[in-house]
Design a protein around this motif. Sequence first.
Motif, PDB file in Angstrom:
ATOM      1  N   ASP A 369       0.871  -1.176   0.000  1.00  0.00           N
ATOM      2  CA  ASP A 369       0.000   0.000   0.000  1.00  0.00           C
ATOM      3  C   ASP A 369       0.909   1.227   0.000  1.00  0.00           C
ATOM      4  OD1 ASP A 369      -2.365   1.447   0.103  1.00  0.00           O
ATOM      5  OD2 ASP A 369      -2.391   1.495   2.299  1.00  0.00           O
ATOM      6  N   HIS A 370       0.520   2.267  -0.720  1.00  0.00           N
ATOM      7  CA  HIS A 370       1.360   3.465  -0.839  1.00  0.00           C
ATOM      8  C   HIS A 370       2.772   3.098  -1.306  1.00  0.00           C
ATOM      9  CE1 HIS A 370      -1.754   5.904   0.964  1.00  0.00           C
ATOM     10  NE2 HIS A 370      -1.779   5.129   2.027  1.00  0.00           N
ATOM     11  N   THR A 371       2.851   2.219  -2.286  1.00  0.00           N
ATOM     12  CA  THR A 371       4.160   1.822  -2.807  1.00  0.00           C
ATOM     13  C   THR A 371       4.883   2.992  -3.455  1.00  0.00           C
ATOM     14  OG1 THR A 371       3.064   1.057  -4.842  1.00  0.00           O
ATOM     15  CG2 THR A 371       3.503  -0.593  -3.137  1.00  0.00           C
ATOM     16  N   ASP A 372       4.136   4.028  -3.829  1.00  0.00           N
ATOM     17  CA  ASP A 372       4.765   5.228  -4.391  1.00  0.00           C
ATOM     18  C   ASP A 372       5.630   5.928  -3.344  1.00  0.00           C
ATOM     19  OD1 ASP A 372       2.257   5.675  -3.099  1.00  0.00           O
ATOM     20  OD2 ASP A 372       2.171   7.711  -3.928  1.00  0.00           O
ATOM     21  N   TRP A 373       5.244   5.842  -2.072  1.00  0.00           N
ATOM     22  CA  TRP A 373       6.049   6.437  -1.006  1.00  0.00           C
ATOM     23  C   TRP A 373       7.370   5.683  -0.840  1.00  0.00           C
ATOM     24  CZ3 TRP A 373       1.817   7.148   3.360  1.00  0.00           C
ATOM     25  CH2 TRP A 373       0.932   8.148   2.955  1.00  0.00           C
ATOM     26  N   ILE A 374       7.304   4.360  -0.994  1.00  0.00           N
ATOM     27  CA  ILE A 374       8.526   3.556  -0.903  1.00  0.00           C
ATOM     28  C   ILE A 374       9.428   3.857  -2.095  1.00  0.00           C
ATOM     29  CG2 ILE A 374       9.452   1.220  -0.855  1.00  0.00           C
ATOM     30  CD1 ILE A 374       7.999   2.090   1.703  1.00  0.00           C
ATOM     31  N   LYS A 375       8.840   3.966  -3.268  1.00  0.00           N
ATOM     32  CA  LYS A 375       9.630   4.272  -4.470  1.00  0.00           C
ATOM     33  C   LYS A 375      10.342   5.609  -4.312  1.00  0.00           C
ATOM     34  CE  LYS A 375       9.265   4.958  -9.485  1.00  0.00           C
ATOM     35  NZ  LYS A 375       8.359   4.935 -10.665  1.00  0.00           N
ATOM     36  N   GLU A 376       9.643   6.603  -3.799  1.00  0.00           N
ATOM     37  CA  GLU A 376      10.247   7.926  -3.601  1.00  0.00           C
ATOM     38  C   GLU A 376      11.441   7.837  -2.654  1.00  0.00           C
ATOM     39  OE1 GLU A 376      11.374  11.583  -1.827  1.00  0.00           O
ATOM     40  OE2 GLU A 376      10.350   9.993  -0.706  1.00  0.00           O
ATOM     41  N   ALA A 377      11.289   7.064  -1.571  1.00  0.00           N
ATOM     42  CA  ALA A 377      12.369   6.934  -0.589  1.00  0.00           C
ATOM     43  C   ALA A 377      13.560   6.182  -1.180  1.00  0.00           C
ATOM     44  CB  ALA A 377      11.852   6.216   0.656  1.00  0.00           C
ATOM     45  N   PHE A 378      13.284   5.135  -1.955  1.00  0.00           N
ATOM     46  CA  PHE A 378      14.368   4.377  -2.595  1.00  0.00           C
ATOM     47  C   PHE A 378      15.164   5.268  -3.543  1.00  0.00           C
ATOM     48  CE2 PHE A 378      13.017  -0.373  -2.290  1.00  0.00           C
ATOM     49  CZ  PHE A 378      12.867  -0.234  -0.916  1.00  0.00           C
ATOM     50  N   LEU A 379      14.450   6.068  -4.311  1.00  0.00           N
ATOM     51  CA  LEU A 379      15.126   6.962  -5.258  1.00  0.00           C
ATOM     52  C   LEU A 379      15.896   8.058  -4.529  1.00  0.00           C
ATOM     53  CD1 LEU A 379      12.375   7.245  -8.029  1.00  0.00           C
ATOM     54  CD2 LEU A 379      14.536   5.986  -8.149  1.00  0.00           C
ATOM     55  N   TYR A 380      15.370   8.498  -3.387  1.00  0.00           N
ATOM     56  CA  TYR A 380      16.079   9.482  -2.574  1.00  0.00           C
ATOM     57  C   TYR A 380      17.394   8.891  -2.070  1.00  0.00           C
ATOM     58  CZ  TYR A 380      16.864  13.042   1.048  1.00  0.00           C
ATOM     59  OH  TYR A 380      17.400  14.035   1.832  1.00  0.00           O
ATOM     60  N   ALA A 381      17.343   7.629  -1.629  1.00  0.00           N
ATOM     61  CA  ALA A 381      18.558   6.955  -1.182  1.00  0.00           C
ATOM     62  C   ALA A 381      19.531   6.773  -2.348  1.00  0.00           C
ATOM     63  CB  ALA A 381      18.198   5.600  -0.574  1.00  0.00           C
ATOM     64  N   GLN A 382      19.012   6.425  -3.510  1.00  0.00           N
ATOM     65  CA  GLN A 382      19.877   6.260  -4.681  1.00  0.00           C
ATOM     66  C   GLN A 382      20.557   7.572  -5.052  1.00  0.00           C
ATOM     67  OE1 GLN A 382      18.933   3.923  -8.531  1.00  0.00           O
ATOM     68  NE2 GLN A 382      18.342   6.003  -9.044  1.00  0.00           N
ATOM     69  N   GLU A 383      19.800   8.655  -4.997  1.00  0.00           N
ATOM     70  CA  GLU A 383      20.341   9.972  -5.319  1.00  0.00           C
ATOM     71  C   GLU A 383      21.495  10.345  -4.391  1.00  0.00           C
ATOM     72  OE1 GLU A 383      18.813  14.665  -5.233  1.00  0.00           O
ATOM     73  OE2 GLU A 383      17.361  13.015  -5.117  1.00  0.00           O
ATOM     74  N   HIS A 384      21.441   9.839  -3.152  1.00  0.00           N
ATOM     75  CA  HIS A 384      22.460  10.164  -2.159  1.00  0.00           C
ATOM     76  C   HIS A 384      23.444   9.004  -1.941  1.00  0.00           C
ATOM     77  CE1 HIS A 384      19.425  13.254  -1.371  1.00  0.00           C
ATOM     78  NE2 HIS A 384      20.403  13.964  -0.836  1.00  0.00           N
ATOM     79  N   ASP A 385      23.457   8.054  -2.882  1.00  0.00           N
ATOM     80  CA  ASP A 385      24.459   6.983  -2.884  1.00  0.00           C
ATOM     81  C   ASP A 385      24.383   6.104  -1.638  1.00  0.00           C
ATOM     82  OD1 ASP A 385      26.595   5.570  -4.077  1.00  0.00           O
ATOM     83  OD2 ASP A 385      28.046   6.630  -2.814  1.00  0.00           O
ATOM     84  N   VAL A 386      23.178   5.686  -1.285  1.00  0.00           N
ATOM     85  CA  VAL A 386      22.965   4.817  -0.122  1.00  0.00           C
ATOM     86  C   VAL A 386      22.412   3.477  -0.601  1.00  0.00           C
ATOM     87  CG1 VAL A 386      21.737   4.521   2.056  1.00  0.00           C
ATOM     88  CG2 VAL A 386      22.552   6.790   1.377  1.00  0.00           C
TER      89      VAL A 386
END
Length: 553
Positions: A369-386
């Motif tokens: 549920d709200h998988t878009d929120w998880i996607k946003e967080a994953f991409l945020y981590a990717q953007e910051h090399d985590v």
Amino acid sequence: MIKYTYIFIIFFCFNCFGQSKQDYIKNPTTTYRNELPINIRAQWQHLDIEKDTLAGTSLNRAYKEIIKNKKGKEIIVAVIDTDIDINHEDLKPAIWINKKEIPHNGIDDDKNGYTDDVNGWNFLGNAKGESISYANITPIRILRNLKKKYSHYPNFEGNIKDSLLYVKTKNQFKKDLEDLNELKKYASQNLKSYRESFKKVEAQLHKNNFEIDEIDNLYRKCKKENASLTQEVLTLRNFIRLGKDYTELINDSIKVQDKFRTSYNEDYHDRAIIGDNDLDLKDTHYGNNNVSKNAKWTYHGTIVSGVIGANRKNKIGIEGFSDQIKIMPILAVPYGGYEHEKDINLAIHYAVDNGAKVINMSFGNTSGDHTDWIKEAFLYAQEHDVLLIAGAGNDSSDNDIKPFYPIDYDEQTGVEFCDNFIKVGAITLDGDKYFLAHFTNYGKKTVDLFAPGYFLKTTDPIVGYSYRDGTSMAGPIVTGVAALIRSHYPKLTAKQVKNIILESGVAYKLDVVVPGEKNGLLKPFTELSKSGKVVNAYNALLLAEEISTGKKN
């Protein structure tokens, strides 16, 4: 959600592997050994297929031959989980300290939005110091929100999408309720099994307090002299190695009843403690700085953290992957029910913003549920090399068919949307067809690789140390390897570290029993994950060195 496994009888028939010497550890053949002494089993995940004939990560070999006296740089590993016993003897030196924050002054000194977050943050708490122990399961949340949306619920006024969601969610809730009723039955049977096996072992040993090595010795004796008792000994042995006594089993039974009353009850509103709008990702004014208060009740975070970062030099307990690892405790996973995507999103943001380079996520569920929120967080981590690492789940199922969230791909297209996420399944000590843990999820398209996840000794907030199973243990193994690489080769990106881990794993040429399949269906182990491999620290460090020095692209 953390899925706990209730097991009554474990037959321990330990097998092993052997192969010829080579630069990289690859494709071992198998040999058989009936039993392993307790000192070897204690941390078999660090052993080596060539030198020790066990499919561990070769960490001991890596320290002896590669790392030697090299210290590496401090690396912050966020553990998004339940409470963590930050004062445990084997974890205390490894707990992250926010040096920019002055303890207990009631001021957000570093202005990161979290007051007095000296050791991390609790996204399940409120300002009074209270926390959510039992959260609603996702189907309850979805059904509740649909009910709010439609005045004549379950009449969806021609909205086909919501109608289909309703049917899917009702079916999932039915399945979840069946699973809980099964746990209720197991909890009752566990109490009976413990009583019966305890009495018989007590009569043999003439004492009422047992260590696991004593149980092992009794088992060997019974095999020779009193075979009828071996099953009782094995039953008690399994309880002891999990840190369970009669009192703990009673508590487990009570917790199951609590879940009926709370997590699976539509009239129970878990967010009432917090008081936030759980549908508004911008409503972030909740939580507290207590990351350890309920560690003995919600012990999962402690057993996960020990695998990653237990002290290597104190000569007690166990050894993690590096003393340069600092564990950042972040509470976002309840003991009962399902984690909320909002809390996970905020937890990932917190970890990234406060310096974590690897994030361990030993949780998940089958109702996204709200998988878009998880996607946003994953991409945020990717953007910051985590780098993000998660367990594949303990449902004995194919994640290619039924997703186990969180996921890193679009469900409609199957295309991955980030390159900084690793999904991990679990293996055992066995070198035969039972190499794959019977509980583990798998998936040729959706699970990246496997790691040791059975009979791992780790830190325990109740009994000090216990032996645990699950992909919740396998994920931290990969997290530890990733942290070790990033500590010694800090210029490597999260994407590079992921690729190194997958490429450098060991491919075991075995036909294994597929978890959950009837009639013991066998498949090649290499066909049950993307890489077809088991993580290996020794190989990973060799490859990291080659890439860092430009010897390999």
